[in-house]
Design a protein around this motif. Sequence first.
Motif, short mmCIF file in Angstrom:
data_model
loop_
_atom_site.label_atom_id
_atom_site.label_comp_id
_atom_site.label_asym_id
_atom_site.label_seq_id
_atom_site.Cartn_x
_atom_site.Cartn_y
_atom_site.Cartn_z
N ASP A 20 0.85 -1.20 0.00
CA ASP A 20 0.00 0.00 0.00
C ASP A 20 0.88 1.25 0.00
N ASN A 21 1.48 1.52 -1.15
CA ASN A 21 2.41 2.64 -1.27
C ASN A 21 1.62 3.90 -1.62
N THR A 22 0.92 4.43 -0.62
CA THR A 22 0.06 5.59 -0.82
C THR A 22 0.31 6.62 0.27
N LYS A 23 -0.10 7.84 -0.01
CA LYS A 23 0.06 8.91 0.97
C LYS A 23 -0.79 8.63 2.21
N SER A 24 -1.97 8.05 2.01
CA SER A 24 -2.84 7.79 3.15
C SER A 24 -2.22 6.77 4.09
N PHE A 25 -1.59 5.71 3.53
CA PHE A 25 -0.92 4.74 4.39
C PHE A 25 0.25 5.41 5.11
N TRP A 26 1.02 6.19 4.37
CA TRP A 26 2.19 6.84 4.97
C TRP A 26 1.80 7.75 6.13
N GLU A 27 0.80 8.56 5.91
CA GLU A 27 0.39 9.49 6.96
C GLU A 27 -0.12 8.75 8.19
N ALA A 28 -0.79 7.61 7.97
CA ALA A 28 -1.32 6.84 9.09
C ALA A 28 -0.22 6.12 9.87
N HIS A 29 0.93 5.88 9.21
CA HIS A 29 2.00 5.10 9.85
C HIS A 29 3.31 5.89 9.94
N LYS A 30 3.23 7.19 9.79
CA LYS A 30 4.45 8.01 9.80
C LYS A 30 5.21 7.88 11.11
N GLN A 31 4.50 7.80 12.22
CA GLN A 31 5.18 7.69 13.51
C GLN A 31 5.94 6.38 13.62
N VAL A 32 5.40 5.32 13.04
CA VAL A 32 6.11 4.04 13.02
C VAL A 32 7.41 4.19 12.24
N TYR A 33 7.33 4.87 11.09
CA TYR A 33 8.53 5.11 10.29
C TYR A 33 9.57 5.89 11.09
N LEU A 34 9.15 6.95 11.75
CA LEU A 34 10.09 7.79 12.49
C LEU A 34 10.75 7.03 13.64
N GLU A 35 9.96 6.28 14.40
CA GLU A 35 10.48 5.62 15.59
C GLU A 35 11.21 4.31 15.29
N SER A 36 10.74 3.57 14.30
CA SER A 36 11.28 2.23 14.05
C SER A 36 12.29 2.17 12.91
N VAL A 37 12.27 3.17 12.04
CA VAL A 37 13.16 3.18 10.87
C VAL A 37 14.13 4.35 10.92
N ARG A 38 13.59 5.55 10.87
CA ARG A 38 14.42 6.75 10.70
C ARG A 38 15.40 6.95 11.86
N ARG A 39 14.88 6.95 13.08
CA ARG A 39 15.74 7.23 14.22
C ARG A 39 16.79 6.14 14.44
N PRO A 40 16.43 4.86 14.35
CA PRO A 40 17.48 3.83 14.44
C PRO A 40 18.54 3.96 13.34
N MET A 41 18.11 4.30 12.12
CA MET A 41 19.09 4.44 11.04
C MET A 41 20.01 5.63 11.31
N GLU A 42 19.48 6.71 11.81
CA GLU A 42 20.32 7.87 12.14
C GLU A 42 21.32 7.51 13.23
N ALA A 43 20.88 6.73 14.23
CA ALA A 43 21.79 6.32 15.29
C ALA A 43 22.85 5.37 14.77
N LEU A 44 22.46 4.46 13.88
CA LEU A 44 23.41 3.50 13.31
C LEU A 44 24.49 4.21 12.50
N ILE A 45 24.09 5.10 11.60
CA ILE A 45 25.06 5.75 10.73
C ILE A 45 25.94 6.72 11.52
N GLU A 46 25.40 7.30 12.59
CA GLU A 46 26.22 8.16 13.45
C GLU A 46 27.32 7.34 14.13
N ALA A 47 26.96 6.14 14.60
CA ALA A 47 27.94 5.28 15.26
C ALA A 47 29.02 4.82 14.29
#
Length: 210
Positions: A20-47
Amino acid sequence: MDFQGFPVAALDFYEDLELDNTKSFWEAHKQVYLESVRRPMEALIEALSTDFAGEKVSVFRPYRDVRFAKDKTPYKIHQGAFVSVGPRTGYYVQIGATGVRLASGFYDATAERLRLIRRAIDDERHGAALEKILARLKRAGWEIGGTTLKTAPRGWDSSHPRIDLLRHKTLTARRDYGFDDVIHTPELVDRIRAHWRETTPLIEWISTHG
């Protein structure tokens, strides 16, 4: 923030996004992306960046550039990050529905840069050194790839002993971790660090001759 591993929710997020690659799915799950994907990746690449200091460290945007694409789905189905040590050259890591993947090498080159790289491949000493580097990486479990021409590049004989290397327009070494348990733990930093170091001779060869 210290890297603690990618949660299972990161894999689930991308599995669902592929369906479901749609804006509606993204907006509904954006917090999951931020907490489970984006922030861990930022921490990984910083390390990792403390050991692979380059010109630039990038955690890529999640949005696709669809201006000239036939596929108009708006979001990338993986999250990538890159430590650049030269023009479009460096170390890459990504997470998606299929798990974690690493790569090292160069992903784009100007005509002049390709000319220099091919001249080095043609050289008996430098070309043989690259062959040895790639052979060692293959033995260590890396997959050698990249974009290649279907025929010999202009000005080069198809019978050249290193014609397969001369056909490359990009050159990368890739390794997949998939769903290995390590991707959910802080130990992923050490695993990637060790594997990226295996590819450093390739990065140095490219940087020296390109």
